[in-house]
Design a protein around this motif. Structure first.
Motif, PDB file in Angstrom:
ATOM      1  N   ILE A 138      14.570  -4.198   6.810  1.00 15.80           N
ATOM      2  CA  ILE A 138      15.585  -5.346   6.754  1.00 15.80           C
ATOM      3  C   ILE A 138      16.108  -6.563   7.546  1.00 15.80           C
ATOM      4  O   ILE A 138      15.175  -5.681   8.796  1.00 15.80           O
ATOM      5  CB  ILE A 138      17.314  -4.624   6.383  1.00 15.80           C
ATOM      6  CG1 ILE A 138      17.192  -3.600   5.858  1.00 15.80           C
ATOM      7  CG2 ILE A 138      18.049  -5.991   6.407  1.00 15.80           C
ATOM      8  CD1 ILE A 138      19.211  -2.900   5.883  1.00 15.80           C
ATOM      9  N   ARG A 139      15.510  -7.378   7.246  1.00 14.00           N
ATOM     10  CA  ARG A 139      15.508  -8.664   8.709  1.00 14.00           C
ATOM     11  C   ARG A 139      16.646  -9.053   8.418  1.00 14.00           C
ATOM     12  O   ARG A 139      16.826  -9.463   9.464  1.00 14.00           O
ATOM     13  CB  ARG A 139      15.091  -9.963   7.742  1.00 14.00           C
ATOM     14  CG  ARG A 139      14.686 -10.638   8.409  1.00 14.00           C
ATOM     15  CD  ARG A 139      13.130 -12.168   7.678  1.00 14.00           C
ATOM     16  NE  ARG A 139      13.835 -12.417   6.253  1.00 14.00           N
ATOM     17  CZ  ARG A 139      15.421 -13.036   6.036  1.00 14.00           C
ATOM     18  NH1 ARG A 139      16.126 -13.561   6.827  1.00 14.00           N
ATOM     19  NH2 ARG A 139      15.471 -13.739   5.306  1.00 14.00           N
ATOM     20  N   THR A 140      17.441  -9.293   7.843  1.00 12.77           N
ATOM     21  CA  THR A 140      19.149  -9.531   8.236  1.00 12.77           C
ATOM     22  C   THR A 140      20.241  -8.980   7.091  1.00 12.77           C
ATOM     23  O   THR A 140      19.323  -9.140   6.142  1.00 12.77           O
ATOM     24  CB  THR A 140      19.408 -11.497   8.036  1.00 12.77           C
ATOM     25  OG1 THR A 140      20.346 -11.222   8.676  1.00 12.77           O
ATOM     26  CG2 THR A 140      18.445 -11.941   6.144  1.00 12.77           C
ATOM     27  N   VAL A 152      26.976  -9.582  -0.762  1.00 10.39           N
ATOM     28  CA  VAL A 152      26.418  -9.155   0.816  1.00 10.39           C
ATOM     29  C   VAL A 152      25.233  -8.128   0.136  1.00 10.39           C
ATOM     30  O   VAL A 152      24.757  -7.420  -0.721  1.00 10.39           O
ATOM     31  CB  VAL A 152      27.493  -8.014   0.873  1.00 10.39           C
ATOM     32  CG1 VAL A 152      26.889  -7.762   2.353  1.00 10.39           C
ATOM     33  CG2 VAL A 152      28.889  -8.160   1.702  1.00 10.39           C
ATOM     34  N   ASN A 153      24.113  -8.734   0.459  1.00 12.41           N
ATOM     35  CA  ASN A 153      22.573  -8.539   0.535  1.00 12.41           C
ATOM     36  C   ASN A 153      22.556  -8.171   2.078  1.00 12.41           C
ATOM     37  O   ASN A 153      22.326  -8.699   2.819  1.00 12.41           O
ATOM     38  CB  ASN A 153      21.680 -10.218   0.039  1.00 12.41           C
ATOM     39  CG  ASN A 153      22.540 -10.358  -1.134  1.00 12.41           C
ATOM     40  OD1 ASN A 153      22.782  -9.890  -2.237  1.00 12.41           O
ATOM     41  ND2 ASN A 153      22.504 -11.277  -1.849  1.00 12.41           N
ATOM     42  N   LEU A 154      21.430  -7.131   1.324  1.00 11.25           N
ATOM     43  CA  LEU A 154      19.763  -6.621   2.524  1.00 11.25           C
ATOM     44  C   LEU A 154      19.012  -7.890   2.472  1.00 11.25           C
ATOM     45  O   LEU A 154      17.744  -7.503   1.000  1.00 11.25           O
ATOM     46  CB  LEU A 154      20.062  -5.397   2.601  1.00 11.25           C
ATOM     47  CG  LEU A 154      20.823  -4.403   2.447  1.00 11.25           C
ATOM     48  CD1 LEU A 154      21.137  -3.589   2.074  1.00 11.25           C
ATOM     49  CD2 LEU A 154      21.934  -4.762   3.668  1.00 11.25           C
ATOM     50  N   PHE A 155      18.357  -8.392   3.528  1.00 11.04           N
ATOM     51  CA  PHE A 155      16.960  -8.967   2.911  1.00 11.04           C
ATOM     52  C   PHE A 155      16.094  -8.801   3.459  1.00 11.04           C
ATOM     53  O   PHE A 155      16.196  -8.242   4.800  1.00 11.04           O
ATOM     54  CB  PHE A 155      16.772 -10.889   3.328  1.00 11.04           C
ATOM     55  CG  PHE A 155      18.592 -11.696   2.696  1.00 11.04           C
ATOM     56  CD1 PHE A 155      17.926 -12.419   1.607  1.00 11.04           C
ATOM     57  CD2 PHE A 155      19.648 -11.803   2.918  1.00 11.04           C
ATOM     58  CE1 PHE A 155      18.535 -12.792   0.342  1.00 11.04           C
ATOM     59  CE2 PHE A 155      20.707 -12.604   2.014  1.00 11.04           C
ATOM     60  CZ  PHE A 155      19.852 -13.066   0.925  1.00 11.04           C
ATOM     61  N   LEU A 156      14.565  -8.295   2.934  1.00 10.59           N
ATOM     62  CA  LEU A 156      13.789  -7.334   3.792  1.00 10.59           C
ATOM     63  C   LEU A 156      12.908  -7.946   4.612  1.00 10.59           C
ATOM     64  O   LEU A 156      13.043  -9.687   3.694  1.00 10.59           O
ATOM     65  CB  LEU A 156      13.740  -6.593   2.317  1.00 10.59           C
ATOM     66  CG  LEU A 156      14.069  -5.804   1.990  1.00 10.59           C
ATOM     67  CD1 LEU A 156      13.697  -4.488   1.251  1.00 10.59           C
ATOM     68  CD2 LEU A 156      15.751  -4.730   2.925  1.00 10.59           C
ATOM     69  N   HIS A 157      11.880  -7.903   5.339  1.00  6.19           N
ATOM     70  CA  HIS A 157      10.839  -8.202   5.839  1.00  6.19           C
ATOM     71  C   HIS A 157       9.418  -9.117   5.054  1.00  6.19           C
ATOM     72  O   HIS A 157       9.249 -10.149   4.784  1.00  6.19           O
ATOM     73  CB  HIS A 157      10.544  -7.475   6.475  1.00  6.19           C
ATOM     74  CG  HIS A 157      10.634  -7.767   7.947  1.00  6.19           C
ATOM     75  ND1 HIS A 157      11.217  -8.376   8.792  1.00  6.19           N
ATOM     76  CD2 HIS A 157      11.843  -6.288   9.055  1.00  6.19           C
ATOM     77  CE1 HIS A 157      11.897  -8.004  10.054  1.00  6.19           C
ATOM     78  NE2 HIS A 157      12.125  -6.978   9.405  1.00  6.19           N
ATOM     79  N   LYS A 158       9.894  -7.960   3.568  1.00  4.81           N
ATOM     80  CA  LYS A 158       9.316  -8.615   2.459  1.00  4.81           C
ATOM     81  C   LYS A 158       9.266  -9.717   1.424  1.00  4.81           C
ATOM     82  O   LYS A 158       8.515 -10.040   0.396  1.00  4.81           O
ATOM     83  CB  LYS A 158       8.423  -7.207   1.885  1.00  4.81           C
ATOM     84  CG  LYS A 158       7.357  -6.459   2.904  1.00  4.81           C
ATOM     85  CD  LYS A 158       7.181  -5.084   2.221  1.00  4.81           C
ATOM     86  CE  LYS A 158       5.597  -4.381   3.374  1.00  4.81           C
ATOM     87  NZ  LYS A 158       5.278  -3.655   2.491  1.00  4.81           N
ATOM     88  N   GLY A 159      10.281 -10.086   1.324  1.00  6.34           N
ATOM     89  CA  GLY A 159      10.716 -10.676   0.189  1.00  6.34           C
ATOM     90  C   GLY A 159      12.522 -10.369   0.035  1.00  6.34           C
ATOM     91  O   GLY A 159      12.491 -10.965  -1.068  1.00  6.34           O
TER      92      GLY A 159
END
Length: 206
Positions: free
Chosen positions: A132-134, A148-155
């Motif tokens: 998870i990035r943010t 509410v979303n989980l944004f991951l490092h890979k996009g």
């Protein structure tokens, strides 16, 4: 939505923390009280199409000499029946429900009540919360609320809450961020402890 229901949606949040016998953190998350805001939105949209379909059917029925009128009216009748069925289905769903997300030791994330877009799925195979990035709230115009979303490092993006009111979505995002960061810190501390045990030296106090 009554004032009581709004206040409940804003303030009925339950942080989740689970500890091992040695007091180390093994799980962290949040449980919240979620309204079916998106459900109400789609119910209104279906009603609009239902009224439009009924008006068109009435117009065609008043012109009996219109060639092939029933070739158009019959599909419209079927469409109206589908709209009615959709409204009945949505109205039978509960307007309120609990939802929760829990980050567990080892990187797993579980959703005991399922994910908004996949109610029967309680975990994501191969997912690691360290990817998870943010975690952020995001306005969803289609559903008429905030996700509410989980944004991951890979996009990639994972939605964990759908169509909440602004204040509720903000609090869910903040509390999930806190739980996630606590688990990241617990993972780091466990790694430091394991390394010190392997090296035979006491861990440094922070």
């Amino acid at each position: 939505m009554t004032e009581f229901e709004f206040e409940k949606a804003r303030f009925d949040f339950k942080p989740i923390r689970e500890f091992a016998p040695d007091k180390t953190l093994v799980a962290a998350g949040l449980q919240w009280w979620e309204d079916r805001h998106a459900q109400n939105y789609w119910t209104q949209q279906i009603k609009i199409w239902l009224i439009a379909g009924a008006v068109l059917i009435l117009m065609f029925s008043l012109v009996p000499l219109f060639v092939g009128v029933w070739l158009i009216a019959i599909p419209m009748l079927l469409a109206v029946a589908g709209c009615v069925g959709g409204i009945v289905y949505l109205k039978r769903l509960p307007n309120w429900r609990y939802r929760s997300i829990i980050f567990k030791k080892g990187g797993e994330m579980i959703a005991p009540q399922g994910f908004p877009s996949a109610e029967t799925f309680h975990t994501i195979e191969g997912f690691d919360f360290r990817s998870i990035r943010t975690i952020e709230k995001y306005r969803n115009p289609l559903a008429g609320g905030f996700d509410v979303n989980l944004f991951l490092h890979k996009g990639d993006m994972i939605t964990v809450a759908l169509a909440l009111h602004d204040a509720a979505a903000h609090k869910v995002a903040v509390q999930l961020n806190q739980a996630w960061r606590e688990m990241l810190q617990a993972e780091v501390e466990e790694e430091v402890l394991n390394r010190s045990r392997r090296d035979g030296s006491p861990p440094r106090r922070r």
